[in-house]
Design a protein around this motif. Structure first.
Motif, short mmCIF file in Angstrom:
data_model
loop_
_atom_site.label_atom_id
_atom_site.label_comp_id
_atom_site.label_asym_id
_atom_site.label_seq_id
_atom_site.Cartn_x
_atom_site.Cartn_y
_atom_site.Cartn_z
N THR A 1 12.78 -6.13 -10.85
CA THR A 1 12.48 -5.24 -9.67
C THR A 1 10.89 -5.01 -10.19
OG1 THR A 1 12.77 -3.14 -8.49
CG2 THR A 1 13.18 -2.93 -10.89
N SER A 2 10.06 -5.03 -9.06
CA SER A 2 8.80 -4.87 -9.23
C SER A 2 7.96 -4.68 -8.06
CB SER A 2 7.97 -6.00 -9.59
OG SER A 2 8.05 -7.22 -9.06
N ARG A 3 6.94 -4.07 -8.29
CA ARG A 3 5.90 -3.59 -6.97
C ARG A 3 4.45 -3.69 -7.52
NH1 ARG A 3 6.71 1.84 -3.57
NH2 ARG A 3 8.42 0.48 -2.57
N LEU A 4 3.60 -4.24 -6.65
CA LEU A 4 2.24 -4.03 -7.08
C LEU A 4 1.53 -3.43 -5.69
CD1 LEU A 4 -0.27 -4.14 -8.75
CD2 LEU A 4 -0.45 -6.62 -8.10
N ARG A 5 0.94 -2.08 -5.82
CA ARG A 5 0.29 -1.69 -4.51
C ARG A 5 -1.34 -1.62 -4.88
NH1 ARG A 5 2.27 4.55 -2.94
NH2 ARG A 5 3.79 3.03 -1.97
N LEU A 6 -1.98 -2.14 -3.86
CA LEU A 6 -3.36 -1.97 -3.79
C LEU A 6 -3.81 -1.39 -2.64
CD1 LEU A 6 -5.97 -2.95 -5.00
CD2 LEU A 6 -5.90 -5.12 -3.56
N GLN A 7 -4.51 -0.08 -2.81
CA GLN A 7 -4.88 0.86 -1.73
C GLN A 7 -6.41 0.97 -1.51
OE1 GLN A 7 -2.32 4.11 -1.04
NE2 GLN A 7 -4.00 5.30 -1.56
N PHE A 8 -6.87 0.78 -0.27
CA PHE A 8 -8.25 1.20 0.20
C PHE A 8 -8.32 2.28 0.83
CE2 PHE A 8 -10.16 -2.76 -1.27
CZ PHE A 8 -8.82 -3.68 -1.49
N ASP A 9 -9.04 3.41 0.32
CA ASP A 9 -9.08 4.48 0.95
C ASP A 9 -10.56 4.65 1.36
OD1 ASP A 9 -6.75 6.21 1.21
OD2 ASP A 9 -6.81 5.67 -0.95
N MET A 10 -11.07 4.78 2.83
CA MET A 10 -12.42 4.80 3.06
C MET A 10 -12.89 6.20 3.68
SD MET A 10 -10.47 2.39 4.13
CE MET A 10 -10.71 0.44 4.20
N SER A 11 -14.04 6.42 3.38
CA SER A 11 -14.15 7.98 4.27
C SER A 11 -15.63 8.29 4.22
CB SER A 11 -13.46 9.16 3.48
OG SER A 11 -13.97 9.37 2.23
N THR A 12 -15.99 9.06 5.25
CA THR A 12 -17.27 9.48 5.32
C THR A 12 -17.31 10.89 6.01
OG1 THR A 12 -19.60 9.10 6.09
CG2 THR A 12 -17.72 8.90 7.84
N GLU A 13 -18.40 11.78 5.61
CA GLU A 13 -18.55 13.05 6.33
C GLU A 13 -19.54 13.05 7.23
OE1 GLU A 13 -18.36 15.90 3.14
OE2 GLU A 13 -19.26 17.61 4.65
N THR A 14 -19.25 13.72 8.33
CA THR A 14 -20.14 13.90 9.50
C THR A 14 -21.20 15.23 9.16
OG1 THR A 14 -19.11 15.36 10.78
CG2 THR A 14 -18.77 13.28 11.12
N ASP A 15 -22.33 15.34 9.66
CA ASP A 15 -23.11 16.28 9.48
C ASP A 15 -22.56 17.74 9.88
OD1 ASP A 15 -25.06 14.56 9.08
OD2 ASP A 15 -26.05 14.61 11.08
N SER A 16 -21.57 17.84 10.69
CA SER A 16 -21.08 18.99 10.88
C SER A 16 -19.72 19.18 9.84
CB SER A 16 -20.53 19.14 12.34
OG SER A 16 -19.48 18.47 12.38
N GLY A 17 -19.72 18.71 8.88
CA GLY A 17 -18.65 18.76 7.91
C GLY A 17 -17.23 18.23 8.02
N VAL A 18 -17.01 17.40 9.19
CA VAL A 18 -15.71 16.95 9.50
C VAL A 18 -15.70 15.45 8.28
CG1 VAL A 18 -14.35 15.69 11.18
CG2 VAL A 18 -15.73 17.80 11.69
N THR A 19 -14.66 15.46 7.75
CA THR A 19 -14.47 14.27 7.04
C THR A 19 -13.53 13.02 7.96
OG1 THR A 19 -14.63 15.36 4.93
CG2 THR A 19 -13.42 13.04 5.28
N LEU A 20 -14.00 11.96 8.09
CA LEU A 20 -13.54 11.02 8.66
C LEU A 20 -13.07 9.95 7.88
CD1 LEU A 20 -15.82 10.52 11.97
CD2 LEU A 20 -13.40 11.56 11.79
N GLY A 21 -12.00 9.29 7.99
CA GLY A 21 -11.56 8.21 6.76
C GLY A 21 -10.20 7.60 7.48
#
Lengths: 338, 338, 338
Positions: free
Chosen positions: C58-78
């Motif tokens: 039994t096996s699993r390989l997980r590769l994950q990409f998390d992308m994000s940015t922060e707007t000038d008003s402090g909202v994080t989008l991702g």
């Protein structure tokens, strides 16, 4: 949890023989899409859409890998690989990597092989001057483009973000105010093969850029001629575009204006001619894009798009498109690059 | 557009519990492939190829992720994941990730699980001493390998770059001049299961390395014995290889020479025996690889390959292969690592 | 070969408009799974498993990409993107990217769109306090969860690692000791649409956390109510959970204890009620999960799990699960994060 922040401009060091690099970039966008066609009785364009909501999530996540290296003689060799997941009309999807595009660049010349851009696709002044290159969050069908006409949309070689693309060859050249591009692809199908050859040129004189593109295809109704003239007048941008799509003429007029430091508003209008009776007889119909009848895209379409820069590579995008075939789309959402 | 240049040898810092890393690497290659078999009337090997051009783009883009960490006791745990897109014979493709391979390494021992390498695949002196491990840009069918014979190519456990692989288990060991490798896989099919067991060993004495590999398989015609002797004589490399492929003997003689500081030229010749009449009666035919007749691969094949180092991890690669079954392939293109 | 070690906490710099980042993480796990059901004659749960070995990788390989940015008003989008390859019961697989999840976070609020987590899935005290969130290396069917009952497992909106997920919308809020979560998804199928609405809340008072989750679904037998109370008592952890699964009650009692500096042992017991006669008449059977009969999951199940921290983000994990339907699973292997 480990947190890796990739450096935006980072160090590079050489070990062993390779001094190549990989660049990861992409964007995400998500919002709401109102499309009255989704719930229309008698919609015969894209199968039975009835029962589907008029308003759906529209979203895309693009993850792109660009790899390159430079030989001792100054030729840059590289490739592009992309995985892109979308949701449109409540049909969400995952993603596999698309067909690869390879390139070799030396001074002003670039040779590309595989999932090529295509010379029509890459023509200056073809797409809208918006972040999505169309109206709204997902382009809203890209009816703003004068090479998309009744029954025949995107019938030219273009880079495919989610498929394998044209598997062609192209050469791009740029020097000063001039740029040129020739692309070729061949589909070795049985019993016959079909090829597409396309070319574009653009020249910038002061604030104005003129461009022309042509495609010659073995496939029916794909011969195209496109011309555009674009003006970048500081706060204002204007553009006029025309295409002869194997007998169907389409005109487009586009204008956009910066408002304050963060906003831009764009408007456009297009006008498309009818399919000729002879072409209809020859099998050029058709209803793939719309409700019914062979000439339902004839007439005037228009749209308006608004963009607000949120900072950090993010923006708010919204747009309304009114089709020549009496279909309204309204979209709004956010867009961020990474 | 943000540009991320990954550091070739970069910093690593620990936060939280994990001090693991991910390494991104790969290569791209593209060029032209002339294969006279593509347009041959009566080709029954790979379906109807007629109508396909003799000359096509051949390309591959490989993107590889290697992840690993080290436990407090010094065991390295890790995995490999690969996405690879190819175009051969005008059939371009995208890519998904292949089956994962996991490993645990401690001193000279490595245990691997999943998409294993396989002991025959990993035998010293099996593949050509070229960048593609074969002739030309894409290996040209790898007929240079003595374990590929009439109707039975790559019938051993091997790491799959685009599929899931053998889902097996293997142990590798290396100490000084000695290396050894045992692999095992089991396919729990109904109504019966089939397993493959393979092993290899190699020993280096001075400039010479001797190697042996064997495979014992439950599947028909897959038992193999392979031996090789390779000499690394500075500017020159020579190798003699032999395999008994469940009754079909094949010999290979290989030589390569550095020319100046950047070039290498390689030549080889192989000789393959006929399928025995008894085996043909037992259903060992076959025509999967070629034109017609059960023994069409019998005889002599040869090839020549030229490589020129372009710097920056890039090279020019070209090769000609003449099959024992009267088929000529000529390929040339570029290859770059990242 | 170039070696890229991604910095665990690395520099970030701004060029152009974007200051976004991409984070790569994931984990690998592999081991052996003994499952007596794999070789059971008359197994009607998951198709004919006979002929398959009782013990498999039994096996699993997980590769994950998390992308994000922060707007000038402090909202994080991702957004989050994941590719995950698994092998269970000798059926190895590769991986494509799953459906994307997008988010916008501002102070305590998070809006998520697409492949959402789901409020039942995210309920506090639902999953086991182990690295796999279940018993052993791959969770062993997650029968420890009180919302998985006879014939109906994972019938709530949950983030899909290998599929497209629910394509829904959700809002999460956290402030001090309180957290809340509301999720919604709609499947615009023909002739009717089905929606799922779910919510959870949790409150922590001292060492104890109480939680509740509910789901209201248009689909049959999917209405759920879940409650849990969890205590984190330093060296010890205890938890009591209950769910009403549209008429099927299930209880779970869980305890775990640290042993020395590197080990933890967990035990649990669950008790599930029978399907009511009326529900069986209404078509609620069923045998998807087990041997035969409509009530084969009724009764007591239990399990034990052991974890040993190997350092470097790696651990040894082992567990035994005894099902209420008389099936034993034993698993052991290693798990590492990157």
């Amino acid at each position: 949890m480990k947190k890796i922040l990739f450096a935006t401009t980072a160090l590079i060091a050489t070990a062993g023989m390779a001094a190549a690099d990989v660049r990861i970039s992409g964007y995400g966008r998500f919002g709401l899409d109102y499309n009255e066609n989704n719930d229309r009785v008698g919609n015969i364009a894209s199968g039975a859409l009835n029962g589907r909501s008029e308003t759906n999530i529209t979203s895309r996540l693009r993850l792109q890998f660009d790899m390159s290296t430079e030989t001792d003689s100054g030729v840059t060799l590289g490739a592009r690989f992309r995985a892109q997941a979308e949701s449109r009309d409540n049909a969400p999807g995952g993603a596999a990597f698309n067909g690869a595009r390879f390139f070799a660049t030396y001074e002003g010349f670039t040779l590309q092989v595989g999932n090529i851009i295509g010379a029509v696709e890459n023509a200056t002044g073809l797409y809208l001057e918006t972040r999505t290159a169309g109206v709204g969050i997902d382009g809203a069908g890209f009816e703003s483009i004068v090479t998309n006409v009744n029954g025949e949309s995107f019938n030219w070689d273009a880079y495919s973000s989610a498929g394998v693309g044209a598997n062609g060859v192209e050469v791009l050249y740029a020097a000063g105010a001039f740029s040129g591009h020739i692309s070729y692809s061949e589909d070795n199908g049985l019993p016959t093969s079909a090829s597409r050859v396309a070319a574009n040129m653009a020249y910038t004189f002061g604030d104005w850029t003129g461009a022309i593109a042509v495609q010659d295809s073995d496939l029916a109704f794909e011969d195209k001629t496109f011309v555009s003239i674009s003006g970048d007048l500081g706060q204002f941008g204007v553009r006029l575009a025309y295409a002869d799509n194997d007998g169907i003429d389409k005109w487009g007029l586009y204008g956009n204006m910066d408002i304050g430091s963060a906003s831009n508003i764009l408007v456009y209008v297009t006008d498309e001619d009818a399919v000729s009776a002879a072409d209809v007889v020859a099998g050029r119909n058709d209803n793939r894009d719309a409700i019914a009848g062979s000439n339902n895209r004839e007439g005037t379409g228009y749209g308006i798009h608004y963009s607000y820069d949120l900072g950090g590579g993010a923006s708010f995008e919204a747009g309304i498109r009114e089709s020549s075939w009496d279909n309204t789309t309204v979209q709004a959402g956010v867009y961020f690059s990474f």
